[in-house]
Each structure stands twice: as C-alpha cells, then as structure tokens.
Scaffold this motif. Structure first.
Motif, PDB file in Angstrom:
ATOM      1  N   GLN A  68       0.851  -1.181   0.000  1.00  0.00           N
ATOM      2  CA  GLN A  68       0.000   0.000   0.000  1.00  0.00           C
ATOM      3  C   GLN A  68       0.891   1.237   0.000  1.00  0.00           C
ATOM      4  OE1 GLN A  68      -3.164   0.012   2.858  1.00  0.00           O
ATOM      5  NE2 GLN A  68      -4.405   1.179   1.417  1.00  0.00           N
ATOM      6  N   TYR A  69       0.553   2.177  -0.853  1.00  0.00           N
ATOM      7  CA  TYR A  69       1.334   3.393  -1.060  1.00  0.00           C
ATOM      8  C   TYR A  69       0.903   4.441  -0.043  1.00  0.00           C
ATOM      9  CZ  TYR A  69       3.463   7.057  -4.008  1.00  0.00           C
ATOM     10  OH  TYR A  69       4.230   8.070  -4.516  1.00  0.00           O
ATOM     11  N   ILE A  70       1.846   5.112   0.552  1.00  0.00           N
ATOM     12  CA  ILE A  70       1.524   6.196   1.488  1.00  0.00           C
ATOM     13  C   ILE A  70       1.051   7.377   0.646  1.00  0.00           C
ATOM     14  CG2 ILE A  70       2.430   7.801   3.212  1.00  0.00           C
ATOM     15  CD1 ILE A  70       4.482   5.600   3.911  1.00  0.00           C
ATOM     16  N   SER A  71      -0.237   7.661   0.721  1.00  0.00           N
ATOM     17  CA  SER A  71      -0.800   8.691  -0.153  1.00  0.00           C
ATOM     18  C   SER A  71      -0.642  10.100   0.408  1.00  0.00           C
ATOM     19  CB  SER A  71      -2.277   8.403  -0.436  1.00  0.00           C
ATOM     20  OG  SER A  71      -2.991   8.328   0.769  1.00  0.00           O
ATOM     21  N   ASN A  72      -0.198  10.215   1.661  1.00  0.00           N
ATOM     22  CA  ASN A  72       0.028  11.542   2.253  1.00  0.00           C
ATOM     23  C   ASN A  72       1.416  11.604   2.898  1.00  0.00           C
ATOM     24  OD1 ASN A  72      -0.602   9.784   4.309  1.00  0.00           O
ATOM     25  ND2 ASN A  72      -1.736  11.275   5.483  1.00  0.00           N
ATOM     26  N   PRO A  73       2.478  11.454   2.104  1.00  0.00           N
ATOM     27  CA  PRO A  73       3.826  11.432   2.675  1.00  0.00           C
ATOM     28  C   PRO A  73       4.256  12.806   3.177  1.00  0.00           C
ATOM     29  CG  PRO A  73       3.972  11.544   0.306  1.00  0.00           C
ATOM     30  CD  PRO A  73       2.508  11.378   0.644  1.00  0.00           C
ATOM     31  N   TYR A  74       5.291  12.816   4.005  1.00  0.00           N
ATOM     32  CA  TYR A  74       5.889  14.074   4.443  1.00  0.00           C
ATOM     33  C   TYR A  74       6.614  14.676   3.244  1.00  0.00           C
ATOM     34  CZ  TYR A  74       8.564  17.451   7.089  1.00  0.00           C
ATOM     35  OH  TYR A  74       9.107  18.611   7.559  1.00  0.00           O
ATOM     36  N   LEU A  75       6.256  15.895   2.884  1.00  0.00           N
ATOM     37  CA  LEU A  75       6.831  16.560   1.710  1.00  0.00           C
ATOM     38  C   LEU A  75       7.720  17.712   2.145  1.00  0.00           C
ATOM     39  CD1 LEU A  75       3.552  16.790  -0.420  1.00  0.00           C
ATOM     40  CD2 LEU A  75       5.316  15.013  -0.525  1.00  0.00           C
ATOM     41  N   LEU A  76       8.681  18.031   1.328  1.00  0.00           N
ATOM     42  CA  LEU A  76       9.513  19.227   1.526  1.00  0.00           C
ATOM     43  C   LEU A  76       9.246  20.157   0.351  1.00  0.00           C
ATOM     44  CD1 LEU A  76      12.911  17.739   2.739  1.00  0.00           C
ATOM     45  CD2 LEU A  76      11.221  18.967   4.077  1.00  0.00           C
ATOM     46  N   GLY A  77       8.605  21.281   0.644  1.00  0.00           N
ATOM     47  CA  GLY A  77       8.279  22.235  -0.408  1.00  0.00           C
ATOM     48  C   GLY A  77       7.337  21.669  -1.454  1.00  0.00           C
ATOM     49  N   GLY A  78       6.536  20.658  -1.058  1.00  0.00           N
ATOM     50  CA  GLY A  78       5.585  20.052  -1.987  1.00  0.00           C
ATOM     51  C   GLY A  78       6.170  18.912  -2.814  1.00  0.00           C
ATOM     52  N   TYR A  79       7.431  18.564  -2.552  1.00  0.00           N
ATOM     53  CA  TYR A  79       8.106  17.517  -3.325  1.00  0.00           C
ATOM     54  C   TYR A  79       8.370  16.297  -2.454  1.00  0.00           C
ATOM     55  CZ  TYR A  79       8.921  21.098  -6.814  1.00  0.00           C
ATOM     56  OH  TYR A  79       8.746  22.077  -7.748  1.00  0.00           O
ATOM     57  N   LYS A  80       8.262  15.119  -3.061  1.00  0.00           N
ATOM     58  CA  LYS A  80       8.593  13.875  -2.373  1.00  0.00           C
ATOM     59  C   LYS A  80      10.101  13.751  -2.257  1.00  0.00           C
ATOM     60  CE  LYS A  80       7.104   9.376  -2.477  1.00  0.00           C
ATOM     61  NZ  LYS A  80       6.648   8.190  -3.125  1.00  0.00           N
ATOM     62  N   TRP A  81      10.561  13.072  -1.217  1.00  0.00           N
ATOM     63  CA  TRP A  81      12.003  12.928  -1.017  1.00  0.00           C
ATOM     64  C   TRP A  81      12.285  11.665  -0.216  1.00  0.00           C
ATOM     65  CZ3 TRP A  81      14.210  13.297   3.975  1.00  0.00           C
ATOM     66  CH2 TRP A  81      13.301  13.612   4.978  1.00  0.00           C
ATOM     67  N   ASP A  82      13.514  11.238  -0.254  1.00  0.00           N
ATOM     68  CA  ASP A  82      13.959  10.174   0.635  1.00  0.00           C
ATOM     69  C   ASP A  82      15.390  10.450   1.045  1.00  0.00           C
ATOM     70  OD1 ASP A  82      15.782   9.071  -1.272  1.00  0.00           O
ATOM     71  OD2 ASP A  82      14.336   7.619  -1.955  1.00  0.00           O
ATOM     72  N   MET A  83      15.828   9.747   2.062  1.00  0.00           N
ATOM     73  CA  MET A  83      17.160   9.968   2.595  1.00  0.00           C
ATOM     74  C   MET A  83      17.918   8.648   2.597  1.00  0.00           C
ATOM     75  SD  MET A  83      17.812  12.210   5.918  1.00  0.00           S
ATOM     76  CE  MET A  83      18.515  11.236   7.197  1.00  0.00           C
ATOM     77  N   ARG A  84      19.139   8.664   2.129  1.00  0.00           N
ATOM     78  CA  ARG A  84      19.967   7.467   2.088  1.00  0.00           C
ATOM     79  C   ARG A  84      21.078   7.564   3.114  1.00  0.00           C
ATOM     80  NH1 ARG A  84      19.614   3.746  -2.437  1.00  0.00           N
ATOM     81  NH2 ARG A  84      17.422   3.874  -2.921  1.00  0.00           N
ATOM     82  N   THR A  85      21.251   6.508   3.872  1.00  0.00           N
ATOM     83  CA  THR A  85      22.383   6.385   4.782  1.00  0.00           C
ATOM     84  C   THR A  85      23.024   5.022   4.520  1.00  0.00           C
ATOM     85  OG1 THR A  85      21.001   5.463   6.522  1.00  0.00           O
ATOM     86  CG2 THR A  85      21.385   7.829   6.597  1.00  0.00           C
ATOM     87  N   TYR A  86      24.288   4.907   4.844  1.00  0.00           N
ATOM     88  CA  TYR A  86      25.003   3.661   4.600  1.00  0.00           C
ATOM     89  C   TYR A  86      25.452   3.051   5.913  1.00  0.00           C
ATOM     90  CZ  TYR A  86      24.924   5.138  -0.207  1.00  0.00           C
ATOM     91  OH  TYR A  86      24.497   5.533  -1.442  1.00  0.00           O
ATOM     92  N   VAL A  87      25.308   1.737   6.008  1.00  0.00           N
ATOM     93  CA  VAL A  87      25.678   0.984   7.194  1.00  0.00           C
ATOM     94  C   VAL A  87      26.513  -0.211   6.752  1.00  0.00           C
ATOM     95  CG1 VAL A  87      24.817  -0.362   9.155  1.00  0.00           C
ATOM     96  CG2 VAL A  87      23.551   1.651   8.366  1.00  0.00           C
ATOM     97  N   THR A  88      27.611  -0.458   7.466  1.00  0.00           N
ATOM     98  CA  THR A  88      28.412  -1.664   7.240  1.00  0.00           C
ATOM     99  C   THR A  88      28.242  -2.556   8.456  1.00  0.00           C
ATOM    100  OG1 THR A  88      30.035  -0.455   5.932  1.00  0.00           O
ATOM    101  CG2 THR A  88      30.732  -2.563   6.861  1.00  0.00           C
ATOM    102  N   VAL A  89      27.777  -3.770   8.219  1.00  0.00           N
ATOM    103  CA  VAL A  89      27.625  -4.745   9.293  1.00  0.00           C
ATOM    104  C   VAL A  89      28.829  -5.674   9.227  1.00  0.00           C
ATOM    105  CG1 VAL A  89      26.202  -6.605  10.237  1.00  0.00           C
ATOM    106  CG2 VAL A  89      25.120  -4.599   9.199  1.00  0.00           C
ATOM    107  N   THR A  90      29.605  -5.698  10.302  1.00  0.00           N
ATOM    108  CA  THR A  90      30.814  -6.517  10.319  1.00  0.00           C
ATOM    109  C   THR A  90      30.627  -7.819  11.086  1.00  0.00           C
ATOM    110  OG1 THR A  90      31.633  -5.281  12.219  1.00  0.00           O
ATOM    111  CG2 THR A  90      32.349  -4.540  10.031  1.00  0.00           C
ATOM    112  N   SER A  91      29.557  -7.910  11.877  1.00  0.00           N
ATOM    113  CA  SER A  91      29.292  -9.133  12.627  1.00  0.00           C
ATOM    114  C   SER A  91      27.810  -9.174  12.974  1.00  0.00           C
ATOM    115  CB  SER A  91      30.128  -9.168  13.910  1.00  0.00           C
ATOM    116  OG  SER A  91      29.766 -10.277  14.706  1.00  0.00           O
ATOM    117  N   PHE A  92      27.245 -10.368  12.935  1.00  0.00           N
ATOM    118  CA  PHE A  92      25.849 -10.533  13.330  1.00  0.00           C
ATOM    119  C   PHE A  92      25.703 -11.109  14.731  1.00  0.00           C
ATOM    120  CE2 PHE A  92      25.449 -10.270   8.739  1.00  0.00           C
ATOM    121  CZ  PHE A  92      24.387  -9.385   8.619  1.00  0.00           C
TER     122      PHE A  92
END
Length: 137
Positions: A68-92
C-alpha cells in the motif's frame, strides 16, 4: 487478497477500491486515495515500478513486490524525497555495525500529487536519480 488474508483490511473495506474514508480528529470523514505501489523484485533504477489505484486489476507476470502506497507522505516544499544512509555490518553475533555519518537526500523534480492523471508520472512518485535525470523542464 493478501490484505484480506492477513486481516489488514478494516471491516467494510473493499480491496482494490479507488478511495477509502478516514476520520481526522475534529473533522468529518475525508476521501483518501487507495493507492498501491508495485515493483518487479529483480529490478533496479525505477524500472517497472507502477502506482495503481485498483489492486484487484493487477496481473502478475513475474515475482513482484506490492504494498500500500503512502498517499500523504511528508513533503519538503511540496516535493517527495527520501534519505539514504550507509551501514556496514561486520558481525551478526554479536551484532556490530558502523553507520557512515554522511548520507544524501533525493528529491522528485515535479510536485507531489495523487490525481489520477499523475499516477503514471514517475517524476512525481519516484526519487531515483536514474528517473529524475530525464525531466527536461
């Protein structure tokens, strides 16, 4: 069908219906689009992604992820956005992970809309740079 089987539909909800009613505090019922986003499981760079408003009309030709698509996402200036972060897992076991302090944000180049005419416009719904670079406006 999956939503019905998992009990994710409230009593009276119709799977695939184009709109549903929700109540906001202090307000009457408002119509909210019942949108779904589907992506071929083996795809990347926005290829094959679709936003649909009638899940009952979906036909699967390959392994597909649909949610199901979020039809009312948090917008910035009326535009959709996402944020990317990177994680390295060295042990579980024990869990050990390192989060890279810098990430980046991606934005659409066309203001967000759930109007029927905009459902097929990937520039409205997808932040992928491989999609957004094709906007000539």
């Amino acid at each position: 069908k999956i939503a019905e089987d998992n009990g994710d539909l409230a009593e009276g909800d119709q799977p695939g219906a184009a709109e549903s009613e929700v109540s906001a505090p202090g307000q009457g019922k408002a119509k909210v689009p019942n949108l779904w986003i589907m992506k071929p499981a083996g795809s990347s760079r926005g290829r094959g992604i679709q936003v649909v408003n009638d899940v009952s009309s979906v036909h699967y030709g390959e392994l597909t992820i649909i949610q199901q698509y979020i039809s009312n996402p948090y917008l910035l200036g009326g535009y959709k956005w996402d944020m990317r972060t990177y994680v390295t897992v060295t042990s579980f076991n024990p869990l050990e992970a390192f989060i890279y302090r810098e990430g980046f944000a991606r934005f659409t180049t066309v203001p967000y809309s759930t109007e029927a005419d905009d459902l097929d416009n990937k520039l409205v719904h997808l932040t992928n740079s491989s999609i957004q670079r094709h906007n000539e406006d």
